[in-house]
Structure formats: structure tokens, C-alpha cells
Design a protein around this motif. Structure first.
Motif, PDB file in Angstrom:
ATOM      1  N   GLU A 176       0.844  -1.200   0.000  1.00 47.30           N
ATOM      2  CA  GLU A 176       0.000   0.000   0.000  1.00 47.30           C
ATOM      3  C   GLU A 176       0.879   1.249   0.000  1.00 47.30           C
ATOM      4  OE1 GLU A 176      -3.039   0.282   2.922  1.00 47.30           O
ATOM      5  OE2 GLU A 176      -3.806  -1.737   2.559  1.00 47.30           O
ATOM      6  N   GLU A 177       0.452   2.242  -0.793  1.00 46.56           N
ATOM      7  CA  GLU A 177       1.174   3.510  -0.933  1.00 46.56           C
ATOM      8  C   GLU A 177       2.644   3.286  -1.283  1.00 46.56           C
ATOM      9  OE1 GLU A 177       0.608   5.932   2.497  1.00 46.56           O
ATOM     10  OE2 GLU A 177      -1.583   5.903   2.344  1.00 46.56           O
ATOM     11  N   GLY A 178       2.881   2.271  -2.113  1.00 46.31           N
ATOM     12  CA  GLY A 178       4.248   1.982  -2.548  1.00 46.31           C
ATOM     13  C   GLY A 178       4.645   2.847  -3.733  1.00 46.31           C
ATOM     14  N   LEU A 179       5.884   2.683  -4.165  1.00 48.72           N
ATOM     15  CA  LEU A 179       6.380   3.424  -5.316  1.00 48.72           C
ATOM     16  C   LEU A 179       5.599   3.055  -6.563  1.00 48.72           C
ATOM     17  CD1 LEU A 179      10.264   3.150  -4.880  1.00 48.72           C
ATOM     18  CD2 LEU A 179       8.927   5.261  -4.852  1.00 48.72           C
ATOM     19  N   GLU A 180       5.379   4.042  -7.438  1.00 51.35           N
ATOM     20  CA  GLU A 180       4.741   3.786  -8.732  1.00 51.35           C
ATOM     21  C   GLU A 180       5.392   4.683  -9.768  1.00 51.35           C
ATOM     22  OE1 GLU A 180       0.332   3.933 -10.861  1.00 51.35           O
ATOM     23  OE2 GLU A 180       0.479   3.756  -8.675  1.00 51.35           O
ATOM     24  N   LYS A 181       5.775   4.082 -10.883  1.00 53.29           N
ATOM     25  CA  LYS A 181       6.476   4.849 -11.924  1.00 53.29           C
ATOM     26  C   LYS A 181       6.126   4.291 -13.290  1.00 53.29           C
ATOM     27  CE  LYS A 181       9.842   7.666 -13.415  1.00 53.29           C
ATOM     28  NZ  LYS A 181       9.842   9.127 -13.235  1.00 53.29           N
ATOM     29  N   THR A 182       5.749   5.186 -14.217  1.00 53.91           N
ATOM     30  CA  THR A 182       5.512   4.794 -15.603  1.00 53.91           C
ATOM     31  C   THR A 182       6.709   5.238 -16.421  1.00 53.91           C
ATOM     32  OG1 THR A 182       3.121   5.015 -15.337  1.00 53.91           O
ATOM     33  CG2 THR A 182       3.983   5.015 -17.594  1.00 53.91           C
ATOM     34  N   PHE A 216      17.264  -5.961 -12.376  1.00 52.66           N
ATOM     35  CA  PHE A 216      18.087  -4.852 -12.861  1.00 52.66           C
ATOM     36  C   PHE A 216      19.304  -4.610 -11.966  1.00 52.66           C
ATOM     37  CE2 PHE A 216      13.573  -3.817 -13.756  1.00 52.66           C
ATOM     38  CZ  PHE A 216      13.607  -3.896 -15.144  1.00 52.66           C
ATOM     39  N   LYS A 217      20.353  -4.104 -12.593  1.00 53.67           N
ATOM     40  CA  LYS A 217      21.486  -3.586 -11.828  1.00 53.67           C
ATOM     41  C   LYS A 217      21.006  -2.370 -11.039  1.00 53.67           C
ATOM     42  CE  LYS A 217      25.043  -4.887 -15.205  1.00 53.67           C
ATOM     43  NZ  LYS A 217      26.039  -4.370 -16.168  1.00 53.67           N
ATOM     44  N   THR A 218      21.708  -2.066  -9.956  1.00 52.40           N
ATOM     45  CA  THR A 218      21.274  -0.972  -9.078  1.00 52.40           C
ATOM     46  C   THR A 218      21.149   0.348  -9.822  1.00 52.40           C
ATOM     47  OG1 THR A 218      22.363  -2.047  -7.204  1.00 52.40           O
ATOM     48  CG2 THR A 218      21.808   0.285  -6.955  1.00 52.40           C
ATOM     49  N   GLU A 219      22.169   0.675 -10.682  1.00 55.90           N
ATOM     50  CA  GLU A 219      22.112   1.966 -11.383  1.00 55.90           C
ATOM     51  C   GLU A 219      20.947   2.015 -12.372  1.00 55.90           C
ATOM     52  OE1 GLU A 219      25.670  -0.315 -13.315  1.00 55.90           O
ATOM     53  OE2 GLU A 219      24.703  -0.151 -11.346  1.00 55.90           O
ATOM     54  N   ASP A 220      20.631   0.848 -13.007  1.00 55.91           N
ATOM     55  CA  ASP A 220      19.506   0.806 -13.948  1.00 55.91           C
ATOM     56  C   ASP A 220      18.180   0.930 -13.192  1.00 55.91           C
ATOM     57  OD1 ASP A 220      21.083   0.526 -16.235  1.00 55.91           O
ATOM     58  OD2 ASP A 220      21.176  -1.652 -16.032  1.00 55.91           O
ATOM     59  N   LEU A 221      18.083   0.251 -12.061  1.00 51.84           N
ATOM     60  CA  LEU A 221      16.858   0.308 -11.258  1.00 51.84           C
ATOM     61  C   LEU A 221      16.601   1.731 -10.769  1.00 51.84           C
ATOM     62  CD1 LEU A 221      14.494  -1.047  -9.861  1.00 51.84           C
ATOM     63  CD2 LEU A 221      16.031  -1.692  -7.987  1.00 51.84           C
ATOM     64  N   ALA A 222      17.660   2.406 -10.319  1.00 45.72           N
ATOM     65  CA  ALA A 222      17.500   3.783  -9.838  1.00 45.72           C
ATOM     66  C   ALA A 222      16.983   4.681 -10.953  1.00 45.72           C
ATOM     67  CB  ALA A 222      18.843   4.300  -9.315  1.00 45.72           C
ATOM     68  N   ARG A 223      17.540   4.504 -12.152  1.00 47.05           N
ATOM     69  CA  ARG A 223      17.105   5.333 -13.290  1.00 47.05           C
ATOM     70  C   ARG A 223      15.658   5.028 -13.665  1.00 47.05           C
ATOM     71  NH1 ARG A 223      16.874   3.642 -18.103  1.00 47.05           N
ATOM     72  NH2 ARG A 223      18.357   1.947 -17.731  1.00 47.05           N
ATOM     73  N   LEU A 225      13.204   3.821 -11.789  1.00 50.34           N
ATOM     74  CA  LEU A 225      12.237   4.269 -10.777  1.00 50.34           C
ATOM     75  C   LEU A 225      12.361   5.747 -10.444  1.00 50.34           C
ATOM     76  CD1 LEU A 225      12.345   1.257  -8.273  1.00 50.34           C
ATOM     77  CD2 LEU A 225      10.639   1.745 -10.035  1.00 50.34           C
ATOM     78  N   GLY A 226      13.405   6.417 -10.973  1.00 46.25           N
ATOM     79  CA  GLY A 226      13.576   7.840 -10.699  1.00 46.25           C
ATOM     80  C   GLY A 226      13.981   8.112  -9.264  1.00 46.25           C
ATOM     81  N   ILE A 227      14.821   7.216  -8.701  1.00 52.77           N
ATOM     82  CA  ILE A 227      15.290   7.389  -7.326  1.00 52.77           C
ATOM     83  C   ILE A 227      16.813   7.310  -7.322  1.00 52.77           C
ATOM     84  CG2 ILE A 227      13.196   6.462  -6.274  1.00 52.77           C
ATOM     85  CD1 ILE A 227      14.553   3.771  -5.984  1.00 52.77           C
ATOM     86  N   THR A 228      17.426   7.546  -6.175  1.00 46.90           N
ATOM     87  CA  THR A 228      18.884   7.467  -6.092  1.00 46.90           C
ATOM     88  C   THR A 228      19.310   6.003  -5.965  1.00 46.90           C
ATOM     89  OG1 THR A 228      18.977   7.588  -3.673  1.00 46.90           O
ATOM     90  CG2 THR A 228      18.924   9.684  -4.891  1.00 46.90           C
ATOM     91  N   GLU A 229      20.602   5.746  -6.226  1.00 41.47           N
ATOM     92  CA  GLU A 229      21.115   4.380  -6.085  1.00 41.47           C
ATOM     93  C   GLU A 229      21.041   3.917  -4.638  1.00 41.47           C
ATOM     94  OE1 GLU A 229      24.826   3.512  -8.007  1.00 41.47           O
ATOM     95  OE2 GLU A 229      24.342   4.722  -9.771  1.00 41.47           O
ATOM     96  N   GLU A 230      21.237   4.851  -3.698  1.00 44.42           N
ATOM     97  CA  GLU A 230      21.140   4.496  -2.281  1.00 44.42           C
ATOM     98  C   GLU A 230      19.710   4.062  -1.950  1.00 44.42           C
ATOM     99  OE1 GLU A 230      22.530   7.248  -3.449  1.00 44.42           O
ATOM    100  OE2 GLU A 230      24.645   6.861  -2.962  1.00 44.42           O
TER     101      GLU A 230
END
Length: 441
Positions: A176-182, A216-223, A225-230
Motif C-alpha cells: 500500500e502507498e508503494g512506489l509507482e512509476k511509468t 536490474f542492476k542498481t544503477e539501472d533500477l535507480a534510473r 524508478l527515478g530514485i537514487t542508487e542508495e
């Protein structure tokens, strides 16, 4: 003026500079007169300020500046005339001498310098290196042809997804109220084979759950989802629902005359066999750069292993601190080993240059700049052919940037050293396929 040097040891020395009033006063007097003509001071007409007023008001400052310039110039000339191979720049040594700065002082200055260590170049006519003539294997050639066809292909929107498609999809975290990205998701970057297979055969509005950290690799996942690698690393729930909004596919261009003419001069290539041979030739020309780079790396490793020298490390640390006041002790110590390695190869290169009378000419730097600019232009537009005049203009503009100019000069010097060594040592040539060469590089 009396200037001399004395060696502390094989890699450290001190330069002594002695100045009498007759050495510096003519230069100081000349500068005071020049300042009087240029000065604009209240109560005086422009250019009519008395020399005595300038001497009383600004004399000591001018004296200090002129002595500093005089000493620096003489030290530079002395180093050149005596062929001292110095590392870094001379550093003034503190002393207890007190000067009145009244134009009558006899000055004595001391500067410490670091000296390049003595060594013999290890490269001779008997030194052997392997050099490779790299051939394009079928897989490498097929990959290159595929990339070219995709570069000139067209985008389609098929109904069903296949491997390699780009999915325009929504990713929603399974809570619930999790991340969402198109966003757009390239299926070819999916790491996990099972997840990649699950993305094949999907249609618009189909949904599938995936573990994004496995996918996904961390850097690809961050890109994606639009979030930082951390933030990507710290995701507490990694299961996401992927819902397809659209499917994009880059169709490869047909092997026809229109495609051939986009890549080569019109009519130069008219059939697939010619096209394949041209691409093979292009790829193998590029491989020559890979072969040269490996030879350069091998020469570098050989030279670094064979030349065993000591550097004036304490002096160099003081010099680095003097020229980089903001550097911390931790930063200095962390990067010092790499600095010494770079310095070691630099003195090897410089020794090759001096012992063999090599010279980097301005035209060579200009030509290198033109080559780099041409390659960059062709990277973005394969059909564009800049004129030599345009390349000249671009190259001159590039060299006006001091940092870029120094970088290109050093690159030209490195190429000249490499060419000289190639002509000196024994090269054992052999054919090798690219896949096998990759295992060596």
C-alpha cells in the motif's frame, strides 16, 4: 648575481641565489618609472606622478615583485642551461635572514628542488613484444551489422512483445502507498533469465510481477524508478507489478540500395556481399586501435617493471601541498602512489624524447586535434564530411583552451614515443580472432 646548486643526494638539491643591489636596482628603477607614467592618483595629472612619490608609496612592493620575477627567471634559465631534470617546481627554503628592503640589501635565497632519478632505458632492438592482426569473427561481424541495421531502422508498435523490445509500462510496488512509476524499460538489460522470459509474449494492459532487484542492476533500477542508487539499494519491498502500456520495437533496416547509400557513397555498394566486406574492413580497421592499445599497455608494463627508481617523495609531497593548498593529508596520501606511477612513466617518456631528439611540432598537435574532432563528428553523423578548413578552425579553437591544448600536446608526445619504440624493438606479429584477443586484453 651569483647562482649555483649543490646536491643533497642523488634526487634532492638546493639552488642558491645571491643578489647584490646592482643586480636588481636597474630593473626596479625601470618599473618605478613605468608605474609613474601609468599612475592615476589624486592631486596629479595622468602620467605626471613624480617618480619619487611612486618610490616612497609603492617602492617596497615593486622591489619585492621585481626581485621575485628576477629570481624566478634566473632559476628557470639556470635549470635549462645546466640541463637539470627537475620534478615539480623549486620551493623556497625558509631562513632567518632579515632584510630592510631599502634597495641596498644583499639578498641570499635558497630553493629546494627534486631531481629525476638516473636510470637506463630498458627498450632495445633485442626487446620483444607481441603484436596482433585482429580478424573479425562471424559473431562480432554479425553484431556490427545488426547494430548498423538497427541504427537506420524504424520504430514499430507490435501487439505482442519479444526479447529486445522496449516496454512502456507502469511499475507499482507490491504494498500500500508503494512506489509507482511509468517509464520505458529495455528488456535487453534485464539480468535474470527467468524474469526476461516472463516479459516475452505480453500484450497491452498485461501485467506480471517481477523482483526488480533480481531484474536490474542498481544503477539501472535507480534510473527506471527515478530514485537514487542508495534508495534503490535500500528498497524494503522489491516485488513490483509491471503493467504494459505500449510495446516499442526497433525493426532492422532492409539490406537494400537505400540503406547502402546511407552508409557509403552513393552507388559504392550495391549488394549484400559488398556490404559485408565493407563492414568487415571497417571493423578490422577499428581493431587496429585495439591492437595498438594492447602493445602500448605491454610497453608501459614492461617499462614500469624494468625501471627501478626512487623519487624525492618528501619534497614532492611538500610541492603538491604548496600547489594544492586545499588538499588534505588524507587525500594526499591516498593519491600519492598513483601520482608516483604517473610520474615514473612520464620520466621514461621524457627520457625517450631527449635521448632520441624527438620533437612534437605544432602541426602534429593540430592534426591530432583534427582527427579527434573528425571522429566525434562521424560518431553523431556518419554521412557528414567536414571540410579540411572547417576541421582546421575547430582544431585551432580547441587548442586555445589551455587545458585541452596541454592534453593534446601530451597525447601527441605519447604517440611519438610509441611510434619510436615500435621502430626500435622487435615486434612478433600473429593473426588472431577478436573473441580470442579479448581474452588477452
Amino acid at each position: 648575481m651569483n647562482i649555483s646548486h649543490e646536491n643533497v643526494d642523488a634526487i634532492n638539491a638546493v639552488i642558491n641565489v645571491a643578489l647584490a643591489p646592482e643586480d636588481y636596482n636597474p630593473q626596479v628603477d625601470k618599473e618605478i618609472k613605468a608605474q609613474a607614467k601609468k599612475a592615476k592618483l589624486p592631486g596629479f595629472r595622468p602620467g605626471q606622478v613624480p617618480v619619487g612619490h611612486i618610490r616612497r608609496t609603492y617602492g617596497k612592493s615593486i622591489l619585492f615583485d621585481e626581485i621575485n620575477k628576477l629570481v624566478n627567471d634566473r632559476i628557470t634559465n639556470y635549470i635549462s642551461e645546466n640541463k637539470l631534470e627537475v620534478l615539480g617546481q623549486p620551493l623556497p627554503l625558509e631562513d632567518d635572514a632579515q632584510y630592510s628592503w631599502d634597495y641596498k640589501d644583499n639578498f641570499n635565497f635558497k630553493y629546494e628542488i627534486g631531481l629525476a632519478p638516473a636510470f637506463e632505458l630498458p627498450f632495445t632492438a633485442e626487446t620483444e613484444f607481441a603484436v596482433y592482426d585482429i580478424k573479425a569473427d562471424q559473431e562480432t561481424l554479425a553484431d556490427r551489422i545488426k547494430n548498423l541495421r538497427r541504427s537506420y531502422g524504424k520504430m514499430t508498435n507490435p501487439e505482442v512483445s519479444e526479447e529486445g523490445d522496449v516496454l512502456y509500462a507502469t511499475l507499482k510496488q507490491d504494498k500500500e502507498e508503494g512506489l509507482e512509476k511509468t517509464t520505458s524499460i529495455r528488456t535487453d538489460i534485464v539480468e535474470d533469465a527467468k524474469i526476461k522470459k516472463s516479459l516475452v509474449g505480453l500484450k497491452k494492459d498485461d501485467a506480471v510481477k517481477i523482483d526488480v532487484k533480481k531484474a536490474f542492476k542498481t544503477e539501472d533500477l535507480a534510473r527506471i524508478l527515478g530514485i537514487t542508487e542508495e534508495e534503490a539499494t535500500a528498497l524494503d519491498v522489491t516485488k513490483f507489478e509491471l503493467t504494459v502500456k505500449n510495446i516499442n520495437r526497433l525493426e532492422e533496416a532492409d539490406l537494400n540500395q537505400e540503406f547502402f547509400d546511407k552508409l557509403f557513397a552513393e552507388g559504392e555498394v550495391t549488394e549484400e556481399a559488398q556490404f559485408t566486406e565493407k563492414v568487415k574492413e571497417e571493423v578490422e580497421n577499428l581493431f587496429k586501435q585495439n591492437s595498438d592499445q594492447k602493445l602500448r599497455n605491454d610497453m608501459y608494463t614492461f617499462g614500469m617493471d624494468k625501471v627501478d627508481v626512487k623519487f624525492p617523495e618528501e619534497f614532492l609531497k611538500r610541492w603538491l601541498k604548496a600547489t594544492n593548498p586545499s588538499i588534505s593529508e588524507e587525500e594526499l596520501n591516498e593519491g600519492f602512489a598513483d601520482f608516483l606511477n604517473n610520474l615514473k612513466w612520464t620520466i621514461i617518456e621524457n627520457r625517450v624524447v631527449t635521448e632520441n631528439g624527438l620533437e612534437v611540432k605544432y602541426d602534429e598537435v593540430i592534426n591530432l586535434a583534427k582527427e579527434r574532432i573528425y571522429a566525434q563528428i562521424k560518431m553523431y553523423n556518419i554521412n557528414e564530411e567536414p571540410s579540411d578548413e572547417q576541421l582546421n578552425q575547430f582544431a585551432i579553437q580547441l587548442l586555445q583552451d589551455r587545458e585541452q591544448g596541454n592534453r593534446l600536446f601530451e597525447e601527441a608526445k605519447a604517440l611519438k614515443v610509441f611510434d619510436h619504440l615500435k621502430g626500435l624493438v622487435k615486434l612478433n606479429s600473429s593473426d588472431i580472432e577478436f573473441k580470442e584477443f579479448e581474452k588477452l586484453a
